[in-house]
Structures are given as C-alpha cells and as structure tokens.
Design a protein around this motif. Sequence first.
Motif, PDB file in Angstrom:
ATOM      1  N   SER A   1       0.848  -1.198   0.000  1.00 45.67           N
ATOM      2  CA  SER A   1       0.000   0.000   0.000  1.00 45.67           C
ATOM      3  C   SER A   1       0.877   1.238   0.000  1.00 45.67           C
TER       4      SER A   1
ATOM      5  N   PHE B   1      -4.403   7.541   2.301  1.00 41.99           N
ATOM      6  CA  PHE B   1      -4.234   6.318   1.519  1.00 41.99           C
ATOM      7  C   PHE B   1      -4.283   6.642   0.036  1.00 41.99           C
TER       8      PHE B   1
ATOM      9  N   GLU C   1      -3.618   0.346  -2.974  1.00 39.43           N
ATOM     10  CA  GLU C   1      -3.065  -0.922  -2.529  1.00 39.43           C
ATOM     11  C   GLU C   1      -2.949  -1.857  -3.725  1.00 39.43           C
TER      12      GLU C   1
ATOM     13  N   ARG D   1      -6.014  -3.188  -5.801  1.00 39.33           N
ATOM     14  CA  ARG D   1      -7.173  -3.735  -5.107  1.00 39.33           C
ATOM     15  C   ARG D   1      -8.035  -2.632  -4.484  1.00 39.33           C
ATOM     16  N   ASN D   2      -7.437  -1.499  -4.230  1.00 39.91           N
ATOM     17  CA  ASN D   2      -8.179  -0.420  -3.593  1.00 39.91           C
ATOM     18  C   ASN D   2      -7.501   0.886  -3.959  1.00 39.91           C
TER      19      ASN D   2
ATOM     20  N   SER E   1       2.164  -6.033   3.811  1.00 36.97           N
ATOM     21  CA  SER E   1       1.531  -6.910   4.806  1.00 36.97           C
ATOM     22  C   SER E   1       1.361  -8.307   4.227  1.00 36.97           C
TER      23      SER E   1
ATOM     24  N   ALA F   1      -1.291  -9.825   3.934  1.00 41.78           N
ATOM     25  CA  ALA F   1      -2.687  -9.950   3.539  1.00 41.78           C
ATOM     26  C   ALA F   1      -2.854 -10.989   2.447  1.00 41.78           C
TER      27      ALA F   1
ATOM     28  N   GLY G   1      -8.932 -12.283   2.752  1.00 37.36           N
ATOM     29  CA  GLY G   1      -8.649 -12.671   4.126  1.00 37.36           C
ATOM     30  C   GLY G   1      -8.734 -11.514   5.088  1.00 37.36           C
TER      31      GLY G   1
ATOM     32  N   TYR H   1      -7.655  -8.437   7.733  1.00 33.49           N
ATOM     33  CA  TYR H   1      -6.676  -7.358   7.711  1.00 33.49           C
ATOM     34  C   TYR H   1      -5.458  -7.827   8.504  1.00 33.49           C
TER      35      TYR H   1
END
Lengths: 111, 116
Positions: free
Chosen positions: B33, B45, B48, B55-56, B94, B96, B100, B102
């Motif tokens: 991210s 932010f 990501e 994804r975001n 992360s 991640a 799944g 956070y």
Amino acid sequence: DAKTTQPPSMDCAEGRAANLPCNHSTISGNEYVYWYRQIHSQGPQYIIHGLKNNETNEMASLIITEDRKSSTLILPHATLRDTAVYYCIVRVGQGAQKLVFGQGTRLTINP
Amino acid sequence: KAGVTQTPRYLIKTRGQQVTLSCSPISGHRSVSWYQQTPGQGLQFLFEYFSETQRNKGNFPGRFSGRQFSNSRSEMNVSTLELGDSALYLCASSLATSGGPYNEQFFGPGTRLTVL
C-alpha cells in the motif's frame, strides 16, 4: 469505517503509565480498534488491536469499554522513545489493507 | 528479516516533471500500500496492490498511479508534478491474502519528495 476522536496532545512523565484515550461512538459490531504510532521521521508502526476484549502485548495494553464506544491504549512504563504521534483507527477486520488515519495524539514523554 | 525499503529517500523535482518511487516489501508479503503524508492533510491512503492488481484506491487524481511486479515490488508514479505534491510518500507491506483478514502493515521509512 467509523470515525475516531483523540486529544491532539498529551504529556507523560518518563517511567509512568501513559493512557491514551480514543472515542469511537459509531463503531459497528464487526469493526476492530487498531493503534499505530509514528515516531518522528519514521513510518507508522503497528502497536495492538482488539475487537471487544482487552488485549496486551509486549508493547502495550488496549482496554475497550463494554459498549465499545471508547478505548484506551496504555503504555505501562513510558520511556523517552515512546514520544510519537499515536493513531487510533477503527475498521473492519477483513478486506483491503487500507488505513484511514485521523490527526492522532502527539504524546510527549518528559524526563 | 529485512524491513520495507524505499528508494530514493529524498528527491527534488520541479513542477511539470514526473517521478517514480520504488518500494520493496518484506519477503513473503504480497500486499503493498502507498500513503501520502503532508502537514495539512496528514496521512492519506493512495492505493493498494495485491498480486500485481490494484485492489483499492484512495481519492487522488489520475496523475498518481502505481504498479506491482511479480516479485511484489511496487512503484508509484506521479506525473505533471504540482507544488502540492511535496510530501512524504510511505509504502507499507503486509501478509494480507485475497479476501482474508486485515493484517498489520509494516511501513518503510518513506521517500520525501520536494517539488519546486
């Protein structure tokens, strides 16, 4: 994600417990409370998180009220190295790795 | 285990130029991210990436873009730089997984970009 409210700044004497409050009155049942901190000129660092039970790790303790509308991060024996901005973040425990940071609390540990 | 590394650490550009920042995540982390930190707006932010897919995405203009490579390393690019793009750009990785929970994010030291 629920919004959080933190005091902008706090002071604590070295060696004493630092108690940092966070209000999150609109928290949903599936949202967790996460704490990160940012020491000057570094990236944020994860501290602890919890859903409804109190949590403790080697860095801190997290106390969440029974109604989950507020929480307190406790640094049991604060040192000068704990001087940082502390962020309380509420978010769901699943999904994208996005954190929404507020303004946080600037904690100053005094010798 | 090595932490998240970001290069370069400091960068000075002029308005109108473009810039590419690089982030190497912790070994085994597939999520990367990006965040922007300014005195006025705080930490925000950007986007990501997970398994080479965005994804975001945060609320930033299209001048901000990124990508992720098969080894999970990520780059972000800012085109047509503006004075307001001066900031600390932080990368976080992360463990991640897809769909799944956070997972705690590990942040790098950041790249400080100054636009003149």
